[in-house]
Design a protein around this motif. Structure first.
Motif, PDB file in Angstrom:
ATOM      1  N   ALA A   1       0.859  -1.182   0.000  1.00 36.47           N
ATOM      2  CA  ALA A   1       0.000   0.000   0.000  1.00 36.47           C
ATOM      3  C   ALA A   1       0.894   1.231   0.000  1.00 36.47           C
ATOM      4  O   ALA A   1       1.686   1.433   0.930  1.00 36.47           O
ATOM      5  CB  ALA A   1      -0.912   0.001   1.230  1.00 36.47           C
ATOM      6  N   ASP A   2       0.783   2.043  -1.040  1.00 37.59           N
ATOM      7  CA  ASP A   2       1.649   3.204  -1.169  1.00 37.59           C
ATOM      8  C   ASP A   2       0.839   4.481  -1.018  1.00 37.59           C
ATOM      9  O   ASP A   2      -0.223   4.634  -1.630  1.00 37.59           O
ATOM     10  CB  ASP A   2       2.346   3.173  -2.526  1.00 37.59           C
ATOM     11  CG  ASP A   2       3.548   4.105  -2.564  1.00 37.59           C
ATOM     12  OD1 ASP A   2       4.086   4.427  -1.491  1.00 37.59           O
ATOM     13  OD2 ASP A   2       3.964   4.488  -3.673  1.00 37.59           O
ATOM     14  N   ALA A   3       1.358   5.383  -0.203  1.00 37.53           N
ATOM     15  CA  ALA A   3       0.647   6.623   0.096  1.00 37.53           C
ATOM     16  C   ALA A   3       1.290   7.799  -0.626  1.00 37.53           C
ATOM     17  O   ALA A   3       2.223   7.637  -1.410  1.00 37.53           O
ATOM     18  CB  ALA A   3       0.642   6.857   1.608  1.00 37.53           C
ATOM     19  N   SER A   4       0.778   8.973  -0.357  1.00 34.79           N
ATOM     20  CA  SER A   4       1.386  10.213  -0.827  1.00 34.79           C
ATOM     21  C   SER A   4       1.397  11.153   0.361  1.00 34.79           C
ATOM     22  O   SER A   4       0.585  12.072   0.474  1.00 34.79           O
ATOM     23  CB  SER A   4       0.590  10.807  -1.992  1.00 34.79           C
ATOM     24  OG  SER A   4       1.321  11.839  -2.611  1.00 34.79           O
ATOM     25  N   SER A   5       2.334  10.892   1.287  1.00 39.18           N
ATOM     26  CA  SER A   5       2.335  11.601   2.563  1.00 39.18           C
ATOM     27  C   SER A   5       3.071  12.938   2.506  1.00 39.18           C
ATOM     28  O   SER A   5       2.950  13.752   3.423  1.00 39.18           O
ATOM     29  CB  SER A   5       2.951  10.723   3.654  1.00 39.18           C
ATOM     30  OG  SER A   5       4.277  10.358   3.311  1.00 39.18           O
ATOM     31  N   TYR A   6       3.838  13.162   1.441  1.00 38.11           N
ATOM     32  CA  TYR A   6       4.490  14.457   1.253  1.00 38.11           C
ATOM     33  C   TYR A   6       3.553  15.306   0.393  1.00 38.11           C
ATOM     34  O   TYR A   6       3.635  15.311  -0.843  1.00 38.11           O
ATOM     35  CB  TYR A   6       5.864  14.280   0.596  1.00 38.11           C
ATOM     36  CG  TYR A   6       6.810  13.464   1.453  1.00 38.11           C
ATOM     37  CD1 TYR A   6       7.654  14.093   2.376  1.00 38.11           C
ATOM     38  CD2 TYR A   6       6.839  12.085   1.361  1.00 38.11           C
ATOM     39  CE1 TYR A   6       8.503  13.341   3.170  1.00 38.11           C
ATOM     40  CE2 TYR A   6       7.684  11.326   2.156  1.00 38.11           C
ATOM     41  CZ  TYR A   6       8.518  11.954   3.061  1.00 38.11           C
ATOM     42  OH  TYR A   6       9.353  11.205   3.860  1.00 38.11           O
ATOM     43  N   VAL A   7       2.666  16.002   1.054  1.00 34.51           N
ATOM     44  CA  VAL A   7       1.578  16.685   0.357  1.00 34.51           C
ATOM     45  C   VAL A   7       2.110  17.804  -0.541  1.00 34.51           C
ATOM     46  O   VAL A   7       1.464  18.192  -1.520  1.00 34.51           O
ATOM     47  CB  VAL A   7       0.539  17.205   1.374  1.00 34.51           C
ATOM     48  CG1 VAL A   7      -0.637  17.868   0.662  1.00 34.51           C
ATOM     49  CG2 VAL A   7       0.034  16.056   2.253  1.00 34.51           C
TER      50      VAL A   7
ATOM     51  N   ASP B   1      -6.496  13.766   5.222  1.00 31.90           N
ATOM     52  CA  ASP B   1      -6.838  12.380   4.907  1.00 31.90           C
ATOM     53  C   ASP B   1      -5.865  11.873   3.842  1.00 31.90           C
ATOM     54  O   ASP B   1      -5.840  12.390   2.727  1.00 31.90           O
ATOM     55  CB  ASP B   1      -8.282  12.301   4.396  1.00 31.90           C
ATOM     56  CG  ASP B   1      -8.778  10.864   4.290  1.00 31.90           C
ATOM     57  OD1 ASP B   1      -8.340  10.020   5.097  1.00 31.90           O
ATOM     58  OD2 ASP B   1      -9.604  10.592   3.400  1.00 31.90           O
ATOM     59  N   PRO B   2      -5.035  10.875   4.157  1.00 31.69           N
ATOM     60  CA  PRO B   2      -3.981  10.461   3.226  1.00 31.69           C
ATOM     61  C   PRO B   2      -4.513   9.892   1.913  1.00 31.69           C
ATOM     62  O   PRO B   2      -5.570   9.258   1.866  1.00 31.69           O
ATOM     63  CB  PRO B   2      -3.230   9.365   4.003  1.00 31.69           C
ATOM     64  CG  PRO B   2      -3.605   9.558   5.426  1.00 31.69           C
ATOM     65  CD  PRO B   2      -4.993  10.117   5.419  1.00 31.69           C
ATOM     66  N   LEU B   3      -3.769  10.133   0.847  1.00 28.45           N
ATOM     67  CA  LEU B   3      -3.989   9.447  -0.423  1.00 28.45           C
ATOM     68  C   LEU B   3      -3.237   8.125  -0.374  1.00 28.45           C
ATOM     69  O   LEU B   3      -2.105   8.067   0.107  1.00 28.45           O
ATOM     70  CB  LEU B   3      -3.453  10.288  -1.585  1.00 28.45           C
ATOM     71  CG  LEU B   3      -4.150  11.613  -1.886  1.00 28.45           C
ATOM     72  CD1 LEU B   3      -3.346  12.387  -2.913  1.00 28.45           C
ATOM     73  CD2 LEU B   3      -5.556  11.364  -2.394  1.00 28.45           C
ATOM     74  N   MET B   4      -3.837   7.069  -0.899  1.00 29.91           N
ATOM     75  CA  MET B   4      -3.190   5.752  -0.860  1.00 29.91           C
ATOM     76  C   MET B   4      -3.744   4.880  -1.963  1.00 29.91           C
ATOM     77  O   MET B   4      -4.934   4.924  -2.268  1.00 29.91           O
ATOM     78  CB  MET B   4      -3.415   5.089   0.507  1.00 29.91           C
ATOM     79  CG  MET B   4      -2.717   3.743   0.695  1.00 29.91           C
ATOM     80  SD  MET B   4      -2.882   3.115   2.397  1.00 29.91           S
ATOM     81  CE  MET B   4      -1.742   4.200   3.274  1.00 29.91           C
ATOM     82  N   TYR B   5      -2.868   4.098  -2.586  1.00 34.47           N
ATOM     83  CA  TYR B   5      -3.321   3.104  -3.565  1.00 34.47           C
ATOM     84  C   TYR B   5      -2.700   1.760  -3.226  1.00 34.47           C
ATOM     85  O   TYR B   5      -1.686   1.680  -2.519  1.00 34.47           O
ATOM     86  CB  TYR B   5      -2.957   3.524  -4.996  1.00 34.47           C
ATOM     87  CG  TYR B   5      -1.533   3.227  -5.400  1.00 34.47           C
ATOM     88  CD1 TYR B   5      -1.207   2.041  -6.058  1.00 34.47           C
ATOM     89  CD2 TYR B   5      -0.507   4.128  -5.126  1.00 34.47           C
ATOM     90  CE1 TYR B   5       0.101   1.763  -6.425  1.00 34.47           C
ATOM     91  CE2 TYR B   5       0.795   3.855  -5.493  1.00 34.47           C
ATOM     92  CZ  TYR B   5       1.099   2.675  -6.135  1.00 34.47           C
ATOM     93  OH  TYR B   5       2.395   2.387  -6.484  1.00 34.47           O
ATOM     94  N   GLN B   6      -3.318   0.694  -3.698  1.00 36.52           N
ATOM     95  CA  GLN B   6      -2.800  -0.662  -3.465  1.00 36.52           C
ATOM     96  C   GLN B   6      -2.085  -1.124  -4.733  1.00 36.52           C
ATOM     97  O   GLN B   6      -2.687  -1.245  -5.796  1.00 36.52           O
ATOM     98  CB  GLN B   6      -3.935  -1.619  -3.115  1.00 36.52           C
ATOM     99  CG  GLN B   6      -3.448  -2.976  -2.658  1.00 36.52           C
ATOM    100  CD  GLN B   6      -4.538  -3.773  -1.940  1.00 36.52           C
ATOM    101  OE1 GLN B   6      -5.689  -3.345  -1.881  1.00 36.52           O
ATOM    102  NE2 GLN B   6      -4.184  -4.907  -1.383  1.00 36.52           N
TER     103      GLN B   6
ATOM    104  N   LEU C   1      -0.436   6.431   8.368  1.00 38.24           N
ATOM    105  CA  LEU C   1      -0.625   5.712   7.108  1.00 38.24           C
ATOM    106  C   LEU C   1      -1.095   4.290   7.348  1.00 38.24           C
ATOM    107  O   LEU C   1      -1.997   3.788   6.652  1.00 38.24           O
ATOM    108  CB  LEU C   1       0.685   5.711   6.305  1.00 38.24           C
ATOM    109  CG  LEU C   1       1.230   7.077   5.886  1.00 38.24           C
ATOM    110  CD1 LEU C   1       2.510   6.909   5.075  1.00 38.24           C
ATOM    111  CD2 LEU C   1       0.191   7.870   5.096  1.00 38.24           C
ATOM    112  N   ILE C   2      -0.497   3.625   8.332  1.00 42.52           N
ATOM    113  CA  ILE C   2      -0.912   2.249   8.645  1.00 42.52           C
ATOM    114  C   ILE C   2      -2.350   2.236   9.148  1.00 42.52           C
ATOM    115  O   ILE C   2      -3.161   1.391   8.757  1.00 42.52           O
ATOM    116  CB  ILE C   2       0.042   1.626   9.684  1.00 42.52           C
ATOM    117  CG1 ILE C   2       1.443   1.457   9.083  1.00 42.52           C
ATOM    118  CG2 ILE C   2      -0.485   0.282  10.175  1.00 42.52           C
ATOM    119  CD1 ILE C   2       2.520   1.151  10.111  1.00 42.52           C
ATOM    120  N   ALA C   3      -2.693   3.188  10.021  1.00 44.99           N
ATOM    121  CA  ALA C   3      -4.059   3.267  10.538  1.00 44.99           C
ATOM    122  C   ALA C   3      -5.051   3.537   9.409  1.00 44.99           C
ATOM    123  O   ALA C   3      -6.167   2.993   9.400  1.00 44.99           O
ATOM    124  CB  ALA C   3      -4.156   4.361  11.602  1.00 44.99           C
TER     125      ALA C   3
END
Length: 355
Positions: A110-116, A137-142, A272-274
């Protein structure tokens, strides 16, 4: 819970995931050696990345170690200490060329985009407003997790016209995480940290996203650094759920980026994990990525070509930098305060698909 006789006197048939509620101090570095199998052979690597020892007397694969971390981690830590002190038997010279990804295939990626800041630049370059919820609210894709590639494997692509781009990221591997976990508790599930090159095919992305169903063809095989390390191994550089060290990126031998991974990371790994576990359990061996490391200070350079192109579009109205071509190389690394590589480097060349 149904139980039968097994290695510990029972085998769990119906498993209820949980997280460790105490800190397990296990500083160490782990890697996976190519051995002709899909999952490779787990090895313990010295702190200076010079020597290693096979861990098969303890556990054969990293996935198995993650499945029963509280049992195997202390034994792996003892072997790590022995390797560093020159007491381990049958050690050999460590060579990243012989490594697969630390976890060659995973149950989940699962990859996020935490550096907004990165997201904001992309949207500003195309004249789009930044939705305010992106900051909360984080962006994330599988992504695909069945075929990770090693630190020296080529980026194989059928066409240069796809818009081949590197993306330097930090990623964590977790133990079991229960649905609905709180961010502060989710951090306790982090077992290992490593670096990632999450390759993107930029020219395929717009058409895929326009369908409203996310990435697939746009995201080819993901590459990983040769070594994964425990948070304890990072010491003070691991705090607040972030890795506080610069990400060093070279493209065709030229340094193009050195942003600090601990700066401007809006969502830490616990968040991100949550986020990923809001409606599902996450099994041991889940990998969660930070997204492309990006700092607001443009002088720190970039960790993906797309960000450079966005800055060019904002400044002059059109991108000037092209994407990667066959034969291009990328090197991704992170160093400690003494200038020693922490994870070993990702070094890849772009190659055409064999016909």
């Amino acid at each position: 819970m149904t139980m039968q006789n097994g290695r510990h006197g029972f085998t769990i048939v119906e498993y209820i995931p949980h997280i460790v509620t105490h800190t397990l101090h296990s500083p160490m570095k782990l890697a996976t050696l190519k051995d002709g199998t899909r999952d490779g052979q787990l090895i313990v690597v010295s702190r200076d990345l010079q020597t290693a020892a096979v861990a098969d007397a303890i556990v054969a694969t990293l996935q198995r170690a993650l499945d029963d971390w509280t049992f195997y981690a202390p034994q792996l830590r003892d072997l790590y200490d022995a390797v560093n002190q020159g007491r381990a038997r049958n050690t050999f010279a460590f060579d990243a060329n012989d490594c697969m990804a630390p976890l060659p295939r995973a149950f989940q990626w699962a990859d996020a985009s935490s550096y907004v800041n990165h997201v904001e630049l992309v949207r500003r370059a195309r004249g789009a407003e930044m939705p305010p919820e992106f900051w909360t609210d984080p962006l994330m894709y599988q992504g695909g997790s069945d075929d990770f590639i090693g630190p020296r494997d080529d980026i194989v692509c059928a066409s240069e016209e796809f818009g081949i781009d590197f993306e330097a990221e930090v990623a964590v591997m977790t133990g079991d995480v229960p649905m609905g976990v709180k961010p502060e508790h989710a951090l306790r599930s982090v077992r290992l940290v490593t670096l990632v090159n999450d390759v993107s095919l930029r020219n395929l992305i717009p058409a895929e996203l326009a369908k409203g169903f996310g990435f697939f063809q746009s995201k080819p095989a993901t590459a990983f650094a040769p070594v994964a390390v425990t948070p304890d191994e990072l010491g003070e550089h691991w705090r607040e759920g972030r890795v506080h060290r610069p990400m060093i990126v070279h493209w065709n031998g030229k340094k193009v980026g050195q942003p600090d991974a601990g700066v401007d990371m809006v969502f830490h790994f616990g968040q991100l994990i949550a986020h990923a576990a809001k409606t599902r359990n996450l099994r041991a061996g889940t990998i969660v990525g930070s997204g492309t490391v990006s700092n607001k200070d443009a002088k720190r350079g970039y960790c993906c070509i797309a960000e450079k192109r966005c800055l060019e579009m904002i400044e002059s109205g059109a991108p000037q930098t092209g994407f990667m071509k066959y034969g291009d190389t990328v090197k991704i690394d992170m160093f400690d305060e003494a200038g020693k590589s922490i994870f070993g480097s990702i070094e890849q060349a772009v190659a055409p698909l064999a016909q």
